[in-house]
Enzyme design. Structure first.
Site, PDB file in Angstrom:
ATOM      1  N   MET B  89     -16.045  28.894  26.815  1.00 34.49           N
ATOM      2  CA  MET B  89     -15.510  27.544  26.719  1.00 34.49           C
ATOM      3  C   MET B  89     -15.588  27.142  25.250  1.00 34.49           C
ATOM      4  SD  MET B  89     -17.105  24.103  28.339  1.00 34.49           S
ATOM      5  CE  MET B  89     -16.109  23.738  29.767  1.00 34.49           C
ATOM      6  N   CYS B  90     -14.441  26.850  24.691  1.00 34.54           N
ATOM      7  CA  CYS B  90     -14.448  26.540  23.260  1.00 34.54           C
ATOM      8  C   CYS B  90     -13.423  25.468  22.974  1.00 34.54           C
ATOM      9  CB  CYS B  90     -14.137  27.799  22.460  1.00 34.54           C
ATOM     10  SG  CYS B  90     -14.183  27.516  20.699  1.00 34.54           S
ATOM     11  N   LEU B  91     -13.840  24.258  23.035  1.00 34.06           N
ATOM     12  CA  LEU B  91     -12.919  23.188  22.686  1.00 34.06           C
ATOM     13  C   LEU B  91     -13.701  21.995  22.182  1.00 34.06           C
ATOM     14  CD1 LEU B  91     -11.603  21.291  25.817  1.00 34.06           C
ATOM     15  CD2 LEU B  91     -13.524  22.816  25.894  1.00 34.06           C
ATOM     16  N   LEU B  94     -17.081  21.954  20.246  1.00 33.27           N
ATOM     17  CA  LEU B  94     -17.597  23.317  20.214  1.00 33.27           C
ATOM     18  C   LEU B  94     -16.819  24.215  19.259  1.00 33.27           C
ATOM     19  CD1 LEU B  94     -18.342  23.906  23.983  1.00 33.27           C
ATOM     20  CD2 LEU B  94     -19.983  23.718  22.137  1.00 33.27           C
TER      21      LEU B  94
END
Lengths: 478, 153
Positions: B89-91, B94
């Site tokens: 999860m990268c948004l 982050l």
């Protein structure tokens, strides 16, 4: 179409371009001649500007281009300037002042516990430097450099400074709001441009940091641009002057200088920023002073004396004294033992003449050059192409130094030393009635009727013989 | 990892313990404090209600100057979680370029929980799931609930 594709391709490459992210976070101080060399094959504007750079700004320090270079350059030179002013009390004052800015940070929504982590590193480093500055034989500069190359400490200090700038801007909306377009408010602008882990400093950031941190410390901040704008020198584009409490500018404040090349900041110095470092550099200075003292000032060595003075005034030469570890010598080969190539039958030289520092750009401290005294023609040969010969032990100078001069004087018909080298045996030259036709026909000539001390020319046998001396001279040299 | 970073992680853990999020449990190993194991219950008001999700938060050596890395160890049908064995999860905060050193882990946990309640299809990593979510919500809900039963019980 192909053109568009090409452009798109180039745009993509340029967007994906990540600048080289290697090297120390903050590098060693080095001569700006390295920049000159770096651009030597580059764009002509850069070439001109970097060639002029060392004259005014002798040193620079590379910062790693990892997106923090500008922040780090300012933070580093702030600390370095604190060391340079050599006032431990100042460090304490600054510590208290920065601590008092915690209110500002709180107001901008940064709680003590988190900002404290970063601020702690700033204050810790200040305390360590203060201790080192009062400890004899310690090197606070080295400590500073080492700590700024420690990633987490360096980043903590940079983050602290970024947050200070952000808080400062939010506390002074009137000053900064006009510069902030495209953002709903200052807070979102600061979050995006100052607080993010990766954000390069922009001009608002430079201004904010200089207002928040640099100027109140009594320091000035200067940013010099090296870009393709027309001109012969790098241009000043930003300067922040500190104000004393009465509101007057402080004269000659310690100045932080940054060298800006599009997208990148480095630290820049003037040579005089480091006067303190010179005294301990005994070896070279001693050699130079010793050499100048060795000659009889009134005798033929007068021009040599001038040369060594000149050498000291060359920024590069100064820098060499300050930083003997850098090999900035323009002549990278080992100090040559120069013996001139004889262009005519060798002159019987009585002894190896003493060392003279004139011909080499930077005199090697201890290796003397064997030098041709009598024939000035040799000078030109030496300057163009030194011929390296095996190293001879230095001649015993104290015994021999007088010798060549006396020999010179006892052979007045030896060709050129007197005629070709300006000032060489100047005394004798004055004795000669040396006249040009312009002088002869001007009223400065006492033989001219307009001269107040008019004295008509008279034939005198003595004068005749004196002038004929010159003629003899000529014929002897042929 | 520097002592400053360790100190900070310890303090953040204490903070998470003092102010726990509902349905979030942290397994913290003092020997390996850079890897947190999170057990998060699907929020009641979301399609993931009833699921138990295992997550990992890894702190890079450069923490807090680089963001922690979040990955779902339990499979989840979600537009912002990659549908592979990484479950990354990268948004938002982050992202390395958006991460701010003053950010705290607790805000990361809040972000994850909020994304379970309301996915962000405009910043999706799984475009087909995002498309599903936007255009065919009923189908999305059905698949998500199905996955909860299949993987997250």
């Amino acid at each position: 179409m192909a053109h568009d594709d090409e452009l798109a391709q180039m745009q993509r490459l340029s967007n994906d371009y990540v600048p080289e992210d290697t090297g120390p976070l903050v590098g060693e101080r080095q001569s700006t001649t390295e920049l000159t060399a770096e651009y030597a094959n580059g764009d002509p504007i850069y070439r001109t500007k970097t060639a002029a750079l060392p004259r005014k700004y002798a040193f620079y320090r590379r910062c790693r281009g990892d997106g923090h270079c500008g922040w780090r350059a300012i933070a580093f030179s702030y600390f370095e300037t604190l060391i340079r002013v050599a006032d431990v009390g100042k460090l304490d004052v600054e510590q208290v002042r920065l601590k008092s800015m915690q209110n500002l940070l709180n107001a901008a929504g940064h709680s003590d516990d988190i900002v404290g982590d970063f601020a702690e590193e700033t204050f810790g480093l200040m305390q360590e430097l203060a201790i080192l500055m009062t400890t004899p034989n310690s090197d606070p500069c080295e400590h500073l450099l080492r700590n700024f190359n420690d990633y987490s400490r360096s980043m903590a200090i940079v983050t602290h400074f970024k947050l200070l700038a952000s808080a400062w801007i939010q506390a002074h909306p009137d000053d900064y709001l006009p510069f902030v377009l495209d953002y709903p408010d200052l807070k979102s602008y600061c979050e995006e441009n100052f607080e993010r882990a990766v954000c390069e400093i922009d001009h608002v950031g430079v201004a904010a940091l200089s207002e928040a941190v640099v100027k109140p410390a009594g320091f000035a901040l200067e940013v010099l641009y090296l870009d393709r704008s027309p001109g012969d020198e790098i241009n000043h584009t930003y300067r922040a002057e500190p104000l004393a409490q009465e509101g007057f500018p402080i004269t000659n404040p310690p100045t932080l200088r940054l060298l800006y090349r599009p997208g990148h900041y480095d630290v820049l110095y003037r040579a005089e920023d480091f006067p303190v470092v010179i005294p301990p550099q005994a070896p070279i200075q001693v050699a130079l002073v010793g050499q100048t003292g060795r000659y009889d000032p009134g005798a033929i060595a007068a021009p040599i004396h001038d040369y060594s003075d000149l050498l000291l005034s060359i920024p590069g030469a100064k820098m060499w004294e300050a930083q003997p570890t850098y090999d900035f010598n323009l002549n990278p080969s080992p100090p040559p033992q120069v013996v001139p190539v004889s262009s005519y039958a060798p002159v019987p030289t009585p002894a190896p003449p003493p060392a003279e520092p004139i011909h080499d750009f930077v005199p090697p401290p201890h290796a003397p050059q064997v030098n041709s005294h009598p024939a000035p023609r040799h000078h030109s040969i030496q300057l163009e192409q030194p011929v390296a010969l095996p190293v001879h032990p230095p001649p015993p100078m104290s015994l021999e130094r007088g010798l060549p001069m006396t020999i010179e004087r006892t052979e007045p018909f030896r060709p050129s030393a007197y005629t070709l080298e300006p000032g060489f045996g100047a005394n004798q030259m004055h004795a000669l009635p040396f006249q040009t036709s312009i002088f002869r026909n001007s009223h400065y000539n006492t033989a001219h009727f307009l001269n107040p001390d008019f004295q008509p020319e008279e034939w005198s046998p003595g004068a005749e013989y004196a002038t004929s001396n010159r003629g003899r001279h000529k014929s002897a040299s042929q | 990892m520097s002592t400053g970073a360790k100190k900070r992680i310890l303090r953040e853990y204490a903070e998470c313990q003092n102010d726990p999020l509902p349905g979030v449990k942290i397994n913290f190993d003092e020997q390996n404090m850079t890897k947190w194991e999170i057990l998060m219950d699907g929020p009641d008001q979301s399609v993931y209600a009833g699921g138990h999700y295992k997550l990992e938060i890894n702190f890079p050596n450069e923490y807090p100057f680089k963001p922690p890395v979040v990955s779902f160890k339990t499979k989840i049908y979600h537009p912002n979680v990659s549908n592979d064995d990484k479950g990354s999860m990268c948004l938002g905060l982050l992202r390395p370029e958006e991460w701010k050193p003053p950010n705290k882990v607790i805000s990361v946990l809040h972000l994850i929980r909020n994304l379970l309640i309301e996915p962000n299809p405009d910043d999706a990593i799984e475009l087909s799931i995002a498309n599903d979510y936007k255009t065919n919500r009923a189908e999305f809900d059905k698949t998500a609930k199905d996955w909860v039963k299949r993987y997250a019980k």
